[in-house]
Design an enzyme around this catalytic site. Structure first.
Site, PDB file in Angstrom:
ATOM      1  N   TYR A  98      16.312  -0.758   7.289  1.00 20.26           N
ATOM      2  CA  TYR A  98      15.044   0.108   7.498  1.00 20.26           C
ATOM      3  C   TYR A  98      15.395   0.780   8.993  1.00 20.26           C
ATOM      4  CZ  TYR A  98      10.177   0.927   7.528  1.00 20.26           C
ATOM      5  OH  TYR A  98       8.766   1.600   7.638  1.00 20.26           O
ATOM      6  N   SER A 105       8.978   5.697  11.797  1.00 19.69           N
ATOM      7  CA  SER A 105       8.378   4.395  11.961  1.00 19.69           C
ATOM      8  C   SER A 105       8.602   4.022  13.151  1.00 19.69           C
ATOM      9  CB  SER A 105       8.933   3.327  11.165  1.00 19.69           C
ATOM     10  OG  SER A 105       8.460   2.009  11.252  1.00 19.69           O
TER      11      SER A 105
HETATM   12  P1  NAD Z   1       3.899   2.533  -0.269  1.00 16.26           P
HETATM   13  O1  NAD Z   1       4.772   1.554  -0.960  1.00 16.26           O
HETATM   14  O2  NAD Z   1       2.434   2.319  -0.418  1.00 16.26           O
HETATM   15  O3  NAD Z   1       4.325   4.044  -0.712  1.00 16.26           O
HETATM   16  C1  NAD Z   1       5.446   4.567  -1.021  1.00 16.26           C
HETATM   17  C2  NAD Z   1       5.614   5.572  -1.548  1.00 16.26           C
HETATM   18  O4  NAD Z   1       7.115   6.079  -2.096  1.00 16.26           O
HETATM   19  C3  NAD Z   1       4.942   5.316  -3.188  1.00 16.26           C
HETATM   20  O5  NAD Z   1       4.664   6.755  -3.574  1.00 16.26           O
HETATM   21  C4  NAD Z   1       6.295   5.016  -4.002  1.00 16.26           C
HETATM   22  O6  NAD Z   1       6.047   5.391  -5.413  1.00 16.26           O
HETATM   23  C5  NAD Z   1       7.150   6.120  -3.119  1.00 16.26           C
HETATM   24  N1  NAD Z   1       8.647   5.739  -3.506  1.00 16.26           N
HETATM   25  C6  NAD Z   1       9.368   4.591  -3.365  1.00 16.26           C
HETATM   26  N2  NAD Z   1      10.557   4.674  -3.878  1.00 16.26           N
HETATM   27  C7  NAD Z   1      10.689   6.104  -4.413  1.00 16.26           C
HETATM   28  C8  NAD Z   1      11.734   6.464  -4.828  1.00 16.26           C
HETATM   29  N3  NAD Z   1      12.888   6.218  -4.944  1.00 16.26           N
HETATM   30  N4  NAD Z   1      11.588   8.061  -5.014  1.00 16.26           N
HETATM   31  C9  NAD Z   1      10.489   8.586  -4.928  1.00 16.26           C
HETATM   32  N5  NAD Z   1       9.164   8.084  -4.380  1.00 16.26           N
HETATM   33  C10 NAD Z   1       9.524   6.627  -4.166  1.00 16.26           C
HETATM   34  O7  NAD Z   1       4.564   2.411   1.374  1.00 16.26           O
HETATM   35  P2  NAD Z   1       3.719   3.211   2.576  1.00 16.26           P
HETATM   36  O8  NAD Z   1       3.399   2.161   3.489  1.00 16.26           O
HETATM   37  O9  NAD Z   1       2.757   4.163   2.337  1.00 16.26           O
HETATM   38  O10 NAD Z   1       5.057   3.785   3.198  1.00 16.26           O
HETATM   39  C11 NAD Z   1       5.287   5.254   3.289  1.00 16.26           C
HETATM   40  C12 NAD Z   1       6.199   5.481   4.343  1.00 16.26           C
HETATM   41  O11 NAD Z   1       5.812   5.187   5.557  1.00 16.26           O
HETATM   42  C13 NAD Z   1       7.604   4.839   4.154  1.00 16.26           C
HETATM   43  O12 NAD Z   1       8.742   5.833   4.683  1.00 16.26           O
HETATM   44  C14 NAD Z   1       7.632   3.555   5.288  1.00 16.26           C
HETATM   45  O13 NAD Z   1       8.837   3.263   5.665  1.00 16.26           O
HETATM   46  C15 NAD Z   1       6.731   4.387   6.103  1.00 16.26           C
HETATM   47  N6  NAD Z   1       5.945   3.342   7.015  1.00 16.26           N
HETATM   48  C16 NAD Z   1       5.118   2.501   6.712  1.00 16.26           C
HETATM   49  C17 NAD Z   1       4.591   1.663   7.502  1.00 16.26           C
HETATM   50  C18 NAD Z   1       3.399   0.896   7.105  1.00 16.26           C
HETATM   51  O14 NAD Z   1       2.918  -0.237   7.979  1.00 16.26           O
HETATM   52  N7  NAD Z   1       2.959   0.617   5.816  1.00 16.26           N
HETATM   53  C19 NAD Z   1       4.821   1.771   8.918  1.00 16.26           C
HETATM   54  C20 NAD Z   1       5.800   2.500   9.201  1.00 16.26           C
HETATM   55  C21 NAD Z   1       6.250   3.410   8.678  1.00 16.26           C
END
Ligand code: NAD
Length: 256
Positions: free
Chosen positions: A151, A138
């Site tokens: 985080y 991130s």
């Molecule tokens: P999201 O909530 O849409 O997806 C998260 C995914 O992780 C889902 O498939 C969920 O089922 C899975 N998950 C959660 N806990 C779990 C567990 N214990 N075991 C297995 N699977 C699990 O979120 P997203 O925004 O797509 O985030 C994905 C990654 O991107 C994360 O690591 C997040 O930190 C990172 N990220 C997101 C953003 C953003 O703005 N959305 C920005 C920077 C980084």
């Protein structure tokens, strides 16, 4: 480009993970999905690219289940060639109010799980002489925001793990890099928009504008499709010597 390769993407039933899995499937990779919630929808989306797709529901906070998932992927497809460590959760609170179990869960899911998948994937990649490990960190792996202690700690740690993994395999065909998104409108961020709208008594649209305006000079969300294209680049021959980078796609967030 990736026909004959197998990609395992953690947390790929939603959001960024699903976007990356789709982009890799579009290039011909077989896919192992993981994550909670609806599985049939994501599976059908991957299968529409005409590639084999399989699913394992391991909880990324549990090392034993992660080991089961890695063994399952090897039994289904021979080995994992491309590992995308993407599963992650968020919790927002000041340190003195941060629930201990939330801290433990974020460190386990957002950081420790990547150590476990990586240590279990590397031997087969080393035997094959090729591999790609992509850690979805991130912009919070590069800079901090208040109220996100667990985080930010996990994501800075993941950037560190990325560099060590890259260095330990630098003379081989295995690369490891991190992707550092700014805001991406997924369920994880929608929850933060909703909380802001409720706290300030404003509309969702106004809360979205505020959220972007605080951090992201482009005032635009990055999309899962754009992040998927970056993952495809890391997997391409042009990415052969890209090692240990933390590549932000953040609308200028970290440039300030
Ligand atoms: P999201 O909530 O849409 O997806 C998260 C995914 O992780 C889902 O498939 C969920 O089922 C899975 N998950 C959660 N806990 C779990 C567990 N214990 N075991 C297995 N699977 C699990 O979120 P997203 O925004 O797509 O985030 C994905 C990654 O991107 C994360 O690591 C997040 O930190 C990172 N990220 C997101 C953003 C953003 O703005 N959305 C920005 C920077 C980084």
């Amino acid at each position: 480009m990736l026909k004959g390769k197998t990609a395992l993407v953690t947390g790929s039933t939603s959001g960024i993970g699903l976007g990356i899995a789709k982009a890799l499937a579009e290039q011909g990779a077989s896919i192992v999905l993981n994550g909670f919630g609806d599985v049939d929808g994501p599976k059908a989306q991957i299968a529409s690219h005409g590639v084999p797709v399989s699913y394992h529901g391991a909880d990324m906070s549990k090392p034993g289940e992660i080991a089961d998932m890695m063994a399952f992927a090897a039994s289904q497809f021979g080995r994992v060639d491309i590992l995308v460590n993407n599963a992650g959760i968020q919790h927002v609170a000041r340190i003195e109010n941060f629930a201990v179990e939330r801290w433990d869960a974020i460190i386990a899911i957002n950081l420790c799980s990547a150590f476990h998948t990586t240590r279990l994937a590397l031997p087969a990649m080393q035997a094959a002489g090729w591999g790609r490990i992509i850690n979805v960190a991130s912009v919070h792996g590069l800079v901090a925001s208040a109220e996100k202690s667990a985080y930010v700690t996990a994501k800075h740690g993941l950037v560190g793990l990325t560099k060590v993994t890259a260095l330990e395999n630098a003379s081989s065909g295995i690369t490891c890099n991190a992707i550092c998104p700014g805001w991406v409108l997924t369920p994880l961020v929608q929850k933060q928009v909703d909380a802001k709208a409720a706290a300030l008594g404003i509309s969702n649209a106004e809360a979205t504008k505020l959220l972007l305006g605080e951090k992201e000079p482009s005032l635009q969300f990055t999309t899962p499709e754009e992040l998927g294209a970056l993952a495809v680049f890391f997997c391409s021959a042009a990415g052969n010597n890209v090692r240990g980078v933390a590549w932000n796609m953040d609308g200028g967030w970290a440039a300030q």
